[in-house]
Design a protein around this motif. Sequence first.
Motif, mmCIF file in Angstrom:
data_model
loop_
_atom_site.group_PDB
_atom_site.id
_atom_site.type_symbol
_atom_site.label_atom_id
_atom_site.label_comp_id
_atom_site.label_asym_id
_atom_site.label_seq_id
_atom_site.Cartn_x
_atom_site.Cartn_y
_atom_site.Cartn_z
ATOM 1 N N GLY A 27 2.660 19.543 -25.472
ATOM 2 C CA GLY A 27 2.600 19.121 -24.078
ATOM 3 C C GLY A 27 1.177 19.126 -23.577
ATOM 4 O O GLY A 27 0.226 19.146 -24.359
ATOM 5 N N CYS A 82 -1.477 20.611 -20.194
ATOM 6 C CA CYS A 82 -1.657 21.521 -19.069
ATOM 7 C C CYS A 82 -1.555 20.745 -17.757
ATOM 8 O O CYS A 82 -2.190 19.697 -17.588
ATOM 9 N N GLU A 83 -0.779 21.272 -16.853
ATOM 10 C CA GLU A 83 -0.580 20.657 -15.539
ATOM 11 C C GLU A 83 -1.898 20.523 -14.761
ATOM 12 O O GLU A 83 -2.081 19.567 -14.015
ATOM 13 N N HIS A 101 -5.153 19.273 -17.934
ATOM 14 C CA HIS A 101 -4.670 18.202 -18.804
ATOM 15 C C HIS A 101 -5.015 18.399 -20.282
ATOM 16 O O HIS A 101 -4.953 17.440 -21.059
ATOM 17 N N PRO A 114 4.734 28.646 -19.515
ATOM 18 C CA PRO A 114 5.535 28.030 -18.465
ATOM 19 C C PRO A 114 5.079 28.575 -17.103
ATOM 20 O O PRO A 114 4.902 29.779 -16.944
ATOM 21 N N SER A 130 5.688 26.423 -11.274
ATOM 22 C CA SER A 130 5.753 25.066 -10.738
ATOM 23 C C SER A 130 6.739 24.202 -11.521
ATOM 24 O O SER A 130 7.088 23.116 -11.081
ATOM 25 N N GLY A 131 7.135 24.688 -12.714
ATOM 26 C CA GLY A 131 8.028 23.928 -13.573
ATOM 27 C C GLY A 131 7.309 23.203 -14.697
ATOM 28 O O GLY A 131 7.941 22.579 -15.542
ATOM 29 N N SER A 132 5.998 23.268 -14.709
ATOM 30 C CA SER A 132 5.195 22.621 -15.749
ATOM 31 C C SER A 132 4.566 23.670 -16.657
ATOM 32 O O SER A 132 4.693 24.865 -16.422
ATOM 33 N N TRP A 133 3.868 23.183 -17.670
ATOM 34 C CA TRP A 133 3.128 24.073 -18.560
ATOM 35 C C TRP A 133 1.683 24.168 -18.103
ATOM 36 O O TRP A 133 1.129 23.231 -17.536
ATOM 37 N N ARG A 134 1.076 25.315 -18.408
ATOM 38 C CA ARG A 134 -0.349 25.501 -18.157
ATOM 39 C C ARG A 134 -0.979 26.229 -19.336
ATOM 40 O O ARG A 134 -0.328 27.024 -20.002
ATOM 41 N N THR A 193 14.692 29.493 -14.299
ATOM 42 C CA THR A 193 14.931 28.191 -14.892
ATOM 43 C C THR A 193 16.392 27.788 -14.857
ATOM 44 O O THR A 193 16.735 26.649 -14.641
#
Length: 77
Positions: free
Chosen positions: A33, A35-36, A39, A49, A52-56, A76
């Motif tokens: 994936g 990074c939110e 990038h 995780p 915010s629901g995204s990956w970092r 989740t």
Amino acid sequence: MAITILDYVAAKVGIRESYTAVDHLSNGVHFLGGCECCHASIASYNAHPAQSGSWRCADCVGDSGYLTVAEFEADTY
């Protein structure tokens, strides 16, 4: 330190020498994936995780990560 996606997968399928794409996908997560925030390309071993629901990535997760798999699952599911 915040858990990684790989920590989550390991908690679900058990400790193994390696983990497959099927191990990830069957538990509702991908193995690659981005990074939110910055990038960067990240994989499950260095993807955190975020709430915010995204990956970092580790540099961007800050206080928005989950400290335990149970905490991640509770938010989740």
